[in-house]
Design a protein around this motif. Structure first.
Motif, PDB file in Angstrom:
ATOM      1  N   SER A   1       1.408  -2.526 -11.934  1.00  0.00           N
ATOM      2  CA  SER A   1       1.452  -1.073 -11.711  1.00  0.00           C
ATOM      3  C   SER A   1       2.674  -0.509 -12.446  1.00  0.00           C
ATOM      4  CB  SER A   1       1.531  -0.770 -10.219  1.00  0.00           C
ATOM      5  OG  SER A   1       2.761  -1.255  -9.732  1.00  0.00           O
ATOM      6  N   ASN A   2       2.947   0.758 -12.236  1.00  0.00           N
ATOM      7  CA  ASN A   2       4.072   1.360 -12.969  1.00  0.00           C
ATOM      8  C   ASN A   2       5.420   1.152 -12.302  1.00  0.00           C
ATOM      9  OD1 ASN A   2       2.749   2.352 -15.172  1.00  0.00           O
ATOM     10  ND2 ASN A   2       2.085   4.212 -14.091  1.00  0.00           N
ATOM     11  N   VAL A   3       5.422   0.327 -11.271  1.00  0.00           N
ATOM     12  CA  VAL A   3       6.654   0.131 -10.504  1.00  0.00           C
ATOM     13  C   VAL A   3       7.558  -0.889 -11.219  1.00  0.00           C
ATOM     14  CG1 VAL A   3       7.531  -0.536  -8.223  1.00  0.00           C
ATOM     15  CG2 VAL A   3       5.255   0.460  -8.437  1.00  0.00           C
ATOM     16  N   GLU A   4       8.842  -0.610 -11.254  1.00  0.00           N
ATOM     17  CA  GLU A   4       9.776  -1.616 -11.780  1.00  0.00           C
ATOM     18  C   GLU A   4      10.028  -2.637 -10.658  1.00  0.00           C
ATOM     19  OE1 GLU A   4      14.444  -2.022 -13.134  1.00  0.00           O
ATOM     20  OE2 GLU A   4      13.577  -0.016 -12.941  1.00  0.00           O
ATOM     21  N   VAL A   5       9.730  -3.895 -10.930  1.00  0.00           N
ATOM     22  CA  VAL A   5       9.843  -4.903  -9.863  1.00  0.00           C
ATOM     23  C   VAL A   5      11.143  -5.694 -10.013  1.00  0.00           C
ATOM     24  CG1 VAL A   5       8.769  -6.937  -8.807  1.00  0.00           C
ATOM     25  CG2 VAL A   5       7.332  -5.081  -9.696  1.00  0.00           C
ATOM     26  N   ILE A   6      11.910  -5.735  -8.942  1.00  0.00           N
ATOM     27  CA  ILE A   6      13.154  -6.521  -8.940  1.00  0.00           C
ATOM     28  C   ILE A   6      12.953  -7.606  -7.891  1.00  0.00           C
ATOM     29  CG2 ILE A   6      15.662  -6.420  -8.530  1.00  0.00           C
ATOM     30  CD1 ILE A   6      14.205  -3.154  -9.132  1.00  0.00           C
ATOM     31  N   ASN A   7      12.939  -8.846  -8.357  1.00  0.00           N
ATOM     32  CA  ASN A   7      12.566  -9.921  -7.439  1.00  0.00           C
ATOM     33  C   ASN A   7      13.797 -10.545  -6.786  1.00  0.00           C
ATOM     34  OD1 ASN A   7      11.263 -11.859  -6.017  1.00  0.00           O
ATOM     35  ND2 ASN A   7       9.983 -12.568  -7.714  1.00  0.00           N
ATOM     36  N   ALA A   8      13.953 -10.299  -5.489  1.00  0.00           N
ATOM     37  CA  ALA A   8      15.098 -10.870  -4.767  1.00  0.00           C
ATOM     38  C   ALA A   8      14.653 -12.046  -3.884  1.00  0.00           C
ATOM     39  CB  ALA A   8      15.781  -9.799  -3.927  1.00  0.00           C
ATOM     40  N   THR A   9      13.478 -12.596  -4.192  1.00  0.00           N
ATOM     41  CA  THR A   9      13.024 -13.766  -3.419  1.00  0.00           C
ATOM     42  C   THR A   9      14.064 -14.873  -3.569  1.00  0.00           C
ATOM     43  OG1 THR A   9      10.747 -13.209  -3.983  1.00  0.00           O
ATOM     44  CG2 THR A   9      11.115 -15.395  -3.077  1.00  0.00           C
ATOM     45  N   CYS A  10      14.425 -15.499  -2.458  1.00  0.00           N
ATOM     46  CA  CYS A  10      15.418 -16.575  -2.511  1.00  0.00           C
ATOM     47  C   CYS A  10      14.856 -17.740  -3.333  1.00  0.00           C
ATOM     48  CB  CYS A  10      15.733 -17.045  -1.091  1.00  0.00           C
ATOM     49  SG  CYS A  10      16.825 -18.475  -1.090  1.00  0.00           S
ATOM     50  N   PRO A  11      15.665 -18.312  -4.226  1.00  0.00           N
ATOM     51  CA  PRO A  11      15.171 -19.453  -5.026  1.00  0.00           C
ATOM     52  C   PRO A  11      14.670 -20.613  -4.159  1.00  0.00           C
ATOM     53  CG  PRO A  11      17.259 -18.651  -5.886  1.00  0.00           C
ATOM     54  CD  PRO A  11      17.011 -17.901  -4.612  1.00  0.00           C
ATOM     55  N   TYR A  12      15.224 -20.741  -2.951  1.00  0.00           N
ATOM     56  CA  TYR A  12      14.746 -21.817  -2.065  1.00  0.00           C
ATOM     57  C   TYR A  12      13.360 -21.508  -1.487  1.00  0.00           C
ATOM     58  CZ  TYR A  12      19.450 -23.738  -2.187  1.00  0.00           C
ATOM     59  OH  TYR A  12      20.638 -24.281  -2.604  1.00  0.00           O
ATOM     60  N   VAL A  13      12.925 -20.265  -1.597  1.00  0.00           N
ATOM     61  CA  VAL A  13      11.562 -19.899  -1.172  1.00  0.00           C
ATOM     62  C   VAL A  13      10.616 -19.988  -2.381  1.00  0.00           C
ATOM     63  CG1 VAL A  13      10.134 -18.025  -0.247  1.00  0.00           C
ATOM     64  CG2 VAL A  13      12.403 -18.437   0.704  1.00  0.00           C
TER      65      VAL A  13
ATOM     66  N   SER B   1       0.837  -1.210   0.000  1.00  0.00           N
ATOM     67  CA  SER B   1       0.000   0.000   0.000  1.00  0.00           C
ATOM     68  C   SER B   1       0.873   1.262   0.000  1.00  0.00           C
ATOM     69  CB  SER B   1      -0.933  -0.008   1.213  1.00  0.00           C
ATOM     70  OG  SER B   1      -0.156   0.064   2.385  1.00  0.00           O
ATOM     71  N   GLU B   2       2.127   1.121   0.433  1.00  0.00           N
ATOM     72  CA  GLU B   2       3.028   2.281   0.466  1.00  0.00           C
ATOM     73  C   GLU B   2       3.855   2.411  -0.819  1.00  0.00           C
ATOM     74  OE1 GLU B   2       5.468   1.906   3.952  1.00  0.00           O
ATOM     75  OE2 GLU B   2       3.750   1.767   5.287  1.00  0.00           O
ATOM     76  N   ALA B   3       3.584   1.520  -1.783  1.00  0.00           N
ATOM     77  CA  ALA B   3       4.454   1.491  -2.978  1.00  0.00           C
ATOM     78  C   ALA B   3       4.057   2.503  -4.050  1.00  0.00           C
ATOM     79  CB  ALA B   3       4.471   0.085  -3.573  1.00  0.00           C
ATOM     80  N   LYS B   4       2.936   3.222  -3.832  1.00  0.00           N
ATOM     81  CA  LYS B   4       2.504   4.225  -4.833  1.00  0.00           C
ATOM     82  C   LYS B   4       3.594   5.282  -5.009  1.00  0.00           C
ATOM     83  CE  LYS B   4      -2.463   4.401  -5.096  1.00  0.00           C
ATOM     84  NZ  LYS B   4      -3.360   4.411  -3.973  1.00  0.00           N
ATOM     85  N   GLY B   5       3.897   5.601  -6.254  1.00  0.00           N
ATOM     86  CA  GLY B   5       4.882   6.650  -6.505  1.00  0.00           C
ATOM     87  C   GLY B   5       6.325   6.170  -6.421  1.00  0.00           C
ATOM     88  N   VAL B   6       6.498   4.908  -6.057  1.00  0.00           N
ATOM     89  CA  VAL B   6       7.855   4.359  -5.961  1.00  0.00           C
ATOM     90  C   VAL B   6       8.306   3.925  -7.366  1.00  0.00           C
ATOM     91  CG1 VAL B   6       9.003   2.224  -5.174  1.00  0.00           C
ATOM     92  CG2 VAL B   6       7.706   3.625  -3.560  1.00  0.00           C
ATOM     93  N   ASP B   7       9.583   4.177  -7.715  1.00  0.00           N
ATOM     94  CA  ASP B   7      10.067   3.780  -9.054  1.00  0.00           C
ATOM     95  C   ASP B   7      10.431   2.297  -9.109  1.00  0.00           C
ATOM     96  OD1 ASP B   7       9.868   6.344  -9.959  1.00  0.00           O
ATOM     97  OD2 ASP B   7      11.914   6.883  -9.359  1.00  0.00           O
ATOM     98  N   LYS B   8      11.200   1.884  -8.093  1.00  0.00           N
ATOM     99  CA  LYS B   8      11.710   0.509  -8.122  1.00  0.00           C
ATOM    100  C   LYS B   8      11.377  -0.196  -6.807  1.00  0.00           C
ATOM    101  CE  LYS B   8      15.883   2.242  -9.406  1.00  0.00           C
ATOM    102  NZ  LYS B   8      17.302   2.272  -9.660  1.00  0.00           N
ATOM    103  N   ALA B   9      10.774  -1.372  -6.924  1.00  0.00           N
ATOM    104  CA  ALA B   9      10.440  -2.143  -5.721  1.00  0.00           C
ATOM    105  C   ALA B   9      11.214  -3.455  -5.727  1.00  0.00           C
ATOM    106  CB  ALA B   9       8.948  -2.415  -5.669  1.00  0.00           C
ATOM    107  N   ILE B  10      11.898  -3.726  -4.624  1.00  0.00           N
ATOM    108  CA  ILE B  10      12.645  -4.985  -4.509  1.00  0.00           C
ATOM    109  C   ILE B  10      11.830  -5.942  -3.640  1.00  0.00           C
ATOM    110  CG2 ILE B  10      14.799  -6.060  -3.745  1.00  0.00           C
ATOM    111  CD1 ILE B  10      16.143  -3.336  -4.058  1.00  0.00           C
ATOM    112  N   ILE B  11      11.617  -7.157  -4.156  1.00  0.00           N
ATOM    113  CA  ILE B  11      10.904  -8.162  -3.360  1.00  0.00           C
ATOM    114  C   ILE B  11      11.919  -8.848  -2.462  1.00  0.00           C
ATOM    115  CG2 ILE B  11       9.394 -10.205  -3.438  1.00  0.00           C
ATOM    116  CD1 ILE B  11       8.300  -7.656  -4.873  1.00  0.00           C
ATOM    117  N   ARG B  12      11.603  -8.917  -1.181  1.00  0.00           N
ATOM    118  CA  ARG B  12      12.564  -9.431  -0.188  1.00  0.00           C
ATOM    119  C   ARG B  12      12.801 -10.945  -0.327  1.00  0.00           C
ATOM    120  NH1 ARG B  12       7.885  -8.730   4.207  1.00  0.00           N
ATOM    121  NH2 ARG B  12       6.593 -10.347   3.326  1.00  0.00           N
ATOM    122  N   THR B  13      13.837 -11.423   0.390  1.00  0.00           N
ATOM    123  CA  THR B  13      14.217 -12.845   0.326  1.00  0.00           C
ATOM    124  C   THR B  13      13.061 -13.788   0.659  1.00  0.00           C
ATOM    125  OG1 THR B  13      15.048 -12.507   2.566  1.00  0.00           O
ATOM    126  CG2 THR B  13      16.684 -12.693   0.833  1.00  0.00           C
TER     127      THR B  13
END
Ligand code: F3S
Length: 277
Positions: free
Chosen positions: A83-95, A57-69
């Motif tokens: 949405s218009n956010v660039e998503v970078i997925n850092a989820t651990c492959p084991y998850v 809900s706080e991601a509005k207006g954010v350019d880049k969002a990193i998904i946590r491990t």
């Protein structure tokens, strides 16, 4: 007093990978804490302008969002991607693995059991991939309360759980139901750090476990060490050390959870070596 480090401790592959991603991305926001270690999160904010949001809900207006491990629920990820956010997925492959298993097995008509803590973000994320929901259990007692409709069960584990406890859950299921698919999704980093902590706690007369107090795998390490060495203490920073713990001790073992950076470990070891016993 001698200080001895566990043969395997600290940062795991998934956390190292997520931190590298955050450092390389810079000027971004993570959805929830990137890893369960406040000191490292502060370092990333100060040096790389990587901020932490509570939820999407706080991601509005954010350019880049990193998904946590630990990952995030499937719907949240979809919302971000759309949405218009660039998503970078850092989820651990084991998850990612148990997420995929839950999705696939629930599509194939299996009822899903997750061995883990229902309130942990990793489990919430994994659970969200089971298309008809999942049963999250921590004990045989909880398992016995469940009425399975089909008797076709697929079971996964939270990555940081103890193997011995996962075995109890899976043995119970196999004894009571005809078709049980068991997926051992406990990750190797957990095995290695746990085995090394056990070995260390057997010989040490005091053990310091370093890590976030909200970190599941650090708490597991602490509980293993306590089994073999009652004087085992969990600390987040050198400020938590109590000199009286070391009175008359000969060998101090040191281990650290999977999201504890080396610079914190070094700081704490320095502090312990200054304590007069
Ligand atoms: Fe991944 Fe295992 Fe670390 S699940 S984040 S490698 S403890």
């Amino acid at each position: 007093m001698q200080i001895k480090l566990a043969e395997s401790y600290g940062f795991c592959f998934g956390v190292k990978r997520a931190i590298k991603i955050a450092e390389n991305t810079q000027n971004a926001s993570t959805i929830g804490p990137l890893i369960h270690n406040n000191e490292e999160i502060n370092r990333l904010r100060e040096n790389f302008n990587v901020k932490t949001l509570h939820d999407i809900s706080e991601a509005k207006g954010v350019d880049k969002a990193i998904i946590r491990t630990h990952g995030i629920p499937k719907k949240d990820l979809e919302k971000l991607v759309n949405s218009n956010v660039e998503v970078i997925n850092a989820t651990c492959p084991y998850v990612t693995k148990p997420q995929e298993i839950c999705e696939k097995m629930s599509q194939e008509g299996y009822e899903i059991v997750i061995f883990g803590d229902a309130n942990h973000p990793e489990v919430k994320g994994v659970e969200s991939y089971a298309i008809h929901g999942a049963f999250v259990v921590q004990s045989i007692d909880e398992l016995e309360q469940i009425v399975f409709k089909k008797g076709k069960i697929a079971v996964v584990s939270q990555t940081t759980r103890k193997v011995s406890e996962f075995l109890e859950i899976t043995s119970h299921l196999i004894t009571h139901y005809k078709e049980v698919r068991v997926f051992n999704t406990i990750c190797n980093a957990t095995f290695e750090n746990q085995d090394a902590a056990r070995k260390l706690a057997k010989e040490a007369d005091v053990v310091i476990v370093i890590g976030g107090k909200n970190s599941s795998n650090t708490k597991q390490l602490h509980s293993i060490c306590k089994e073999y060495c009652p004087d085992s203490f969990l600390v987040e920073s050198e400020k938590d050390l109590d000199p009286s713990w070391f009175n008359g001790k000969m060998l101090c073992g040191v281990t650290a959870g999977a999201s504890t950076p080396d610079w914190i470990i070094q700081k704490i070891i320095e502090k312990i070596s200054e304590i007069k016993v």
